[in-house]
Design an enzyme around this catalytic site. Structure first.
Site, short mmCIF file in Angstrom:
data_model
loop_
_atom_site.label_atom_id
_atom_site.label_comp_id
_atom_site.label_asym_id
_atom_site.label_seq_id
_atom_site.Cartn_x
_atom_site.Cartn_y
_atom_site.Cartn_z
N ALA A 58 34.27 28.34 44.88
CA ALA A 58 34.30 29.23 46.27
C ALA A 58 35.74 28.68 46.11
O ALA A 58 36.51 29.47 46.82
CB ALA A 58 33.85 27.78 46.87
N SER A 63 34.23 21.00 45.83
CA SER A 63 34.27 22.71 46.17
C SER A 63 32.69 22.88 46.39
O SER A 63 31.89 22.31 45.03
CB SER A 63 35.53 23.72 45.69
OG SER A 63 34.86 24.12 44.41
N ASP A 64 31.96 23.95 46.46
CA ASP A 64 31.33 24.05 46.40
C ASP A 64 31.24 25.43 45.01
O ASP A 64 32.44 26.11 44.71
CB ASP A 64 29.95 25.31 47.49
CG ASP A 64 28.40 24.88 46.96
OD1 ASP A 64 27.56 25.78 47.98
OD2 ASP A 64 28.14 25.23 45.37
N TYR A 65 30.16 26.01 44.25
CA TYR A 65 30.59 27.18 43.07
C TYR A 65 31.35 28.06 43.21
O TYR A 65 30.82 28.94 43.95
CB TYR A 65 28.86 27.73 43.05
CG TYR A 65 28.30 28.01 42.04
CD1 TYR A 65 28.70 28.88 41.06
CD2 TYR A 65 27.50 26.41 40.97
CE1 TYR A 65 28.68 29.22 39.46
CE2 TYR A 65 27.22 27.35 39.31
CZ TYR A 65 27.76 28.19 38.73
OH TYR A 65 27.61 28.90 38.00
#
Ligand code: GLC
Length: 723
Positions: A267, A263-265
Site C-alpha cells: 500500500a 500497511s497493507d500489502y
C-alpha cells in the site's frame, strides 16, 4: 526486557538497522515455502543484507519454518532483535471454522469467542505472533468480494465479534506463548468501494464514516488490539496509509491508539499509482507523516527511508518513535526472552484438527447456517433410503473459503462423507449435473442428474459460487448463481419437487427465481472443515437451523447497495412493497425491499413473540430503560431463537434509519417453553453523529421493535427527556 533497556537498544542501532525494523517481507524471500502470497510480490531484495536488519515477515507455513526464520535472522542480526512473525488467521488456522460473514449469522458472540480461542491455540503453535485479524469492515454491497471476510453489514455485530476475537486471541498477557497479537483492519471504510469493486475509491461524509464505518475499528482498538492496518482505498480523496486525519487525528488522537500501524500489502508504494506520490521516496514521506510504522512487502521504506532521514525530510525522532513501537510490541510478546513464542511442532500435531476443535468447527457451521426458505420438506426423515445428491457442490471439498490456509480444503468433510458417516444405510446417488468447474457452461450432465432426481425419494441440490469468486480482488458485477446452475435447478425441481437446495457461497446472492421454485433453501456459506457433517445434521434435523442473515440478500444486483438500516426519504414508497408508485423513492421494475432481509432465518420449530414491554415510557439521560421480550417455542422441536432489538428515532437533527439493530440475544427453548428476554437500553445507545457531527443523543420519541429487519413484530414507543 525492561522498557529502559529498549531505549538503550534503540540508541545503539544504526540508521539502516532502525529502518530495518520497519520493513516486512514475505517469508518466502528467506526460506522455501508453499504459501500463496496475498498480493503482487515486492522487488526481491538481496536476502542476506535484508535478513540482517529486517523487523518482520509474513506468510510462513508452520512451527518449523517459524523457528528456522527466527534462527536465520538472529544469527545475522548483531543486536539479536527477534523477528515478528505475522499471518492471516481469519477463520481458523488448520481447523477452519465458517467464513466471518457466516459467523455473523450465528448472532453468537460466545461462539465467536470459542472459535477465536481455537484459532489462537493453533496459530500460536504454528509460531504466529500477530494475526492480521479481525477484519471488521462494514460491508453493504455483496458485489464486493471481501464481504465474506467481515461479520456483517451492521457495525454492532462487527464491533462485538471483532472485540471478542481481540480479547480472546490476545488474552491478558501477550508474553504467554499461546497468546497472539491482533491487527484490526482495514482502516477505514474499505468495504464501501464505488461499484462494489475491490480497491476502488471510497467517498462519504464524515458523518456516515463515523456513524457506520469507524465504530467497529474503534471497538477493537478499545478491546486492546495492538496493531491497525490502514486500507488500500482512497478515503475522500486520500489513501488511508497517507491519511493524516484518519491516522493521526482520529486513530492516535481521538482514540488514543499507541500500538503499531502496519500497511497493507504494497500500500505504501501504491501511493504512486493513486497519484498522490511522485515516486516511491515521496510515498515513504507521506506514509511516515501519517504514522505508518511498518511497510508490508513493497520495500519502499528499505529503499528510501534512511535517505529521507539523512536529508532531514523525515525526522529521526519520527523514525525512533516508529521503531520503538515495534520494539515494544516484540518486548510485550516476550520475544527477546523467547523468540519462538509458541512455535511447537509437537503441539501442532496434538491440536490441529483434534476432536475438540472439529466439534467447535461443526457447531459453528451448524449455527451459522441460515434456513432461508422451507415449505415443510425439511428436515428430511431419517427413514429415507435413497437420495440424489446433485450439483457442482455435490462432491466438492473446497468448502473452506478464500482466507483458509493453503491446503486446509483437503481436511474438509464433503457432503457424501457427512451423509455416509451419519446415515450409513442411506443410498446416495451423486450427479454433478454440470461442468467440471463450478460455473462453467457445460450442461451435458443435466439429463443424468434429472434421471437421478426422478429415481430418488428426495433430492439435495448443492449449488453455489466457486470458492475463489469471493475474497480479495474477487468482486462481481452480477449476483447470480454462476453458469447453468439455474437451468439445472429448474430441471431437477421439475423432476422431483421434494428437493432441498444447499448453498455454498461467500456473499449474498440474488436468488429471486430460485426462491420462487425451490421448496427449501439452506444457506451454508463456506462452512469450513466440518462442512459435510454440519450439512447432514441440519438436513436430517439432528441440528435445528438457527442462523439469521447478518447481511440482507437483494432481489437483484440493481438494488445494490441495499443497507437494511436505510433512511425513509421524503417520499417513501407506500407498503406493501409491490406495485408502481411514481414520485416515490421506488423502482418501476422491482420492489424496494431485499428478497431476504437482514436478521431473517427460519427454524424447524416455530417461535412466537408474545409481548414486548418497557419498564417506563420516558427515560432521562442517566436512566436505563428495561425492555422485556416474551418469546415462546410454539413448535414440536427444541431450538434457538435470536431475539433482535431495533430502534427508530422518530425525529432528529439529521435523518435517522427506519430501523437500527441496537441489541441481540440468543435463547434456547424447548417445545412449549416461554422465556422473558430482557435488554437494558441506555442513552448511549440512542446517540448518533448530529448536525454538527457531534456524537450525541437528542430528546424525543423513539420506537423500539423486535422481529427482524423490515418485519417488526411488536413495537413500543418511549421518550427520552432532556434531563
Ligand atoms: C492482503 C490483504 C490483507 C492481508 C495482507 C497480508 O492484501 O488486503 O487483508 O492481511 O494482504 O496477507
Amino acid at each position: 526486557m525492561r522498557e529502559e533497556k529498549l531505549g538503550k537498544l534503540l540508541a545503539s542501532m544504526t540508521l539502516e538497522e532502525k529502518v530495518g525494523q520497519l520493513v516486512q517481507c514475505n517469508a518466502g524471500q528467506f526460506i522455501e515455502n508453499k504459501m500463496d502470497i496475498t498480493g503482487p510480490d515486492g522487488e526481491i531484495l538481496p536476502a542476506e543484507e535484508l535478513n540482517r536488519v529486517i523487523g518482520s515477515v509474513l506468510t510462513f507455513e508452520d512451527a518449523a519454518q517459524a523457528r528456522a526464520l527466527q534462527d536465520k535472522h538472529l544469527a545475522a542480526d548483531p543486536h539479536k532483535i527477534p523477528l515478528l512473525l505475522m499471518l492471516d488467521v481469519i477463520h481458523g488456522l488448520r481447523t477452519t471454522y465458517p467464513i466471518p460473514l457466516a459467523m455473523g449469522c450465528s448472532f453468537d458472540d460466545g461462539l465467536m469467542t470459542e472459535c477465536a480461542d481455537m484459532a489462537r491455540k493453533e496459530a500460536a503453535a504454528c509460531g504466529v505472533h500477530v494475526t492480521f485479524n479481525p477484519m471488521v469492515d462494514t460491508a453493504r454491497d455483496p458485489r464486493w468480494g471481501r464481504i465474506l471476510e467481515t461479520n456483517s453489514e451492521e457495525p454492532l455485530i462487527n464491533s462485538r465479534m471483532g472485540a471478542a476475537f481481540v480479547r480472546t486471541a490476545q488474552g491478558d498477557d501477550l508474553s504467554r506463548k499461546d497468546n497472539i497479537a491482533c491487527c484490526v483492519k482495514h482502516y477505514a471504510g474499505y468495504g464501501a468501494p464505488e461499484g462494489g469493486r475491490d480497491y476502488n475509491t471510497v467517498d462519504m461524509s464524515e458523518r456516515q464514516l463515523r456513524e457506520s464505518y469507524l465504530p467497529a475499528y474503534k471497538a477493537c482498538v478499545d478491546a486492546g488490539a495492538r496493531l491497525v492496518m490502514p486500507s488500500f482505498n482512497a478515503l475522500n480523496g486520500i489513501p488511508s496509509v497517507a491519511n493524516r486525519w484518519l491516522m493521526n487525528q482520529v486513530l492516535r488522537g481521538e482514540w488514543g491508539f499507541s500500538g503499531v500501524v502496519v500497511s497493507d500489502y504494497n500500500a505504501v508504494g501504491e501511493l504512486v499509482a493513486h497519484g498522490v506520490a511522485e515516486n516511491m521516496k515521496d510515498a515513504v514521506r507521506l506514509a511516515m507523516a501519517a504514522g505508518c510504522d511498518i511497510d508490508m512487502v513493497q520495500n519502499a521504506y528499505y529503499l528510501h527511508l534512511a535517505e529521507l532521514v539523512r536529508e532531514g525530510t523525515v525526522s529521526e525522532e519520527a523514525l525512533d518513535k516508529a521503531v520503538l513501537r515495534v520494539l515494544e510490541l516484540k518486548n510485550e510478546l516476550g520475544l527477546f526472552e523467547n523468540p519462538y513464542h509458541g512455535a511447537d511442532e509437537a503441539k501442532e500435531r496434538e491440536i490441529y484438527l483434534c476432536p475438540e476443535h472439529r466439534e467447535i468447527a461443526r457447531r459453528a457451521a451448524e449455527e451459522s447456517a441460515v434456513l432461508l426458505k422451507n415449505d415443510g420438506i425439511l428436515p428430511f426423515p431419517e427413514t429415507l433410503r435413497k437420495v440424489a445428491l446433485i450439483g457442482p457442490f455435490a462432491e466438492e471439498r473446497h468448502l473452506v473459503g478464500f482466507w483458509s490456509r493453503p491446503g486446509a480444503w483437503k481436511d474438509a468433510v464433503t457432503l457424501p462423507e457427512g451423509l455416509k458417516a451419519m446415515l450409513p444405510a442411506l443410498e446416495v446417488i451423486t450427479e454433478r449435473g454440470c461442468g467440471a468447474e463450478i460455473g462453467d457452461t457445460d450442461i451435458s450432465g443435466i439429463e443424468r442428474a434429472v434421471a437421478a432426481a426422478r429415481e430418488a425419494e428426495a433430492v439435495i441440490l448443492a449449488l453455489g459460487e466457486p470458492e475463489n469468486d469471493s475474497g480479495e480482488g474477487r468482486s462481481r458485477a452480477d449476483l447470480c448463481l454462476p453458469g447453468p446452475q439455474m437451468e439445472l435447478a429448474r430441471r431437477v425441481l421439475a423432476a422431483n419437487p421434494r428437493t432441498a437446495v444447499l448453498l455454498f457461497n461467500g456473499r449474498p446472492l440474488a436468488l429471486t427465481e430460485l426462491d420462487a421454485i425451490a421448496p427449501a433453501v439452506l444457506e451454508m456459506w463456506y462452512p469450513g472443515t466440518e462442512a459435510g457433517s454440519a450439512a447432514a445434521r441440519l438436513l436430517f434435523g439432528r441440528a435445528n437451523p438457527c442462523g439469521k442473515l447478518s447481511a440482507g440478500f437483494p432481489r437483484s444486483v440493481g438494488q445494490c447497495p441495499l443497507p437494511y438500516n436505510r433512511m425513509n426519504t421524503g417520499r417513501p414508497k407506500p407498503q406493501p412493497d409491490s406495485g408502481v408508485f411514481p414520485f416515490t423513492s421506488s423502482y418501476l421494475d422491482s420492489p424496494n425491499l431485499p428478497l431476504y432481509s437482514f436478521g431473517h432465518g427460519l427454524s424447524y420449530t416455530r417461535f412466537e413473540t408474545l409481548d414486548l414491554t418497557l419498564s417506563r415510557e420516558t427515560i432521562r439521560p442517566d436512566e436505563t430503560l428495561q425492555v422485556t421480550v416474551t418469546v415462546r417455542n410454539a413448535g414440536e422441536r427444541a431450538g434457538k431463537e435470536v431475539v433482535q432489538l431495533y430502534l427508530r428515532d422518530r425525529a432528529a437533527s439529521v435523518v435517522r434509519p427506519v430501523q437500527q439493530l441496537i441489541d441481540y440475544k440468543k435463547v434456547f427453548l424447548k417445545p412449549g417453553e416461554t422465556a422473558e428476554v430482557t435488554f437494558d437500553v441506555t442513552e448511549e445507545q440512542l446517540r448518533f453523529w448530529d448536525y454538527e457531527c457531534r456524537y450525541v443523543s437528542e430528546p424525543g420519541a423513539f420506537e423500539i421493535s423486535t422481529g427482524y429487519a423490515d418485519h417488526p413484530e411488536k413495537t413500543r414507543v418511549f421518550t427520552l427527556t432532556k434531563d
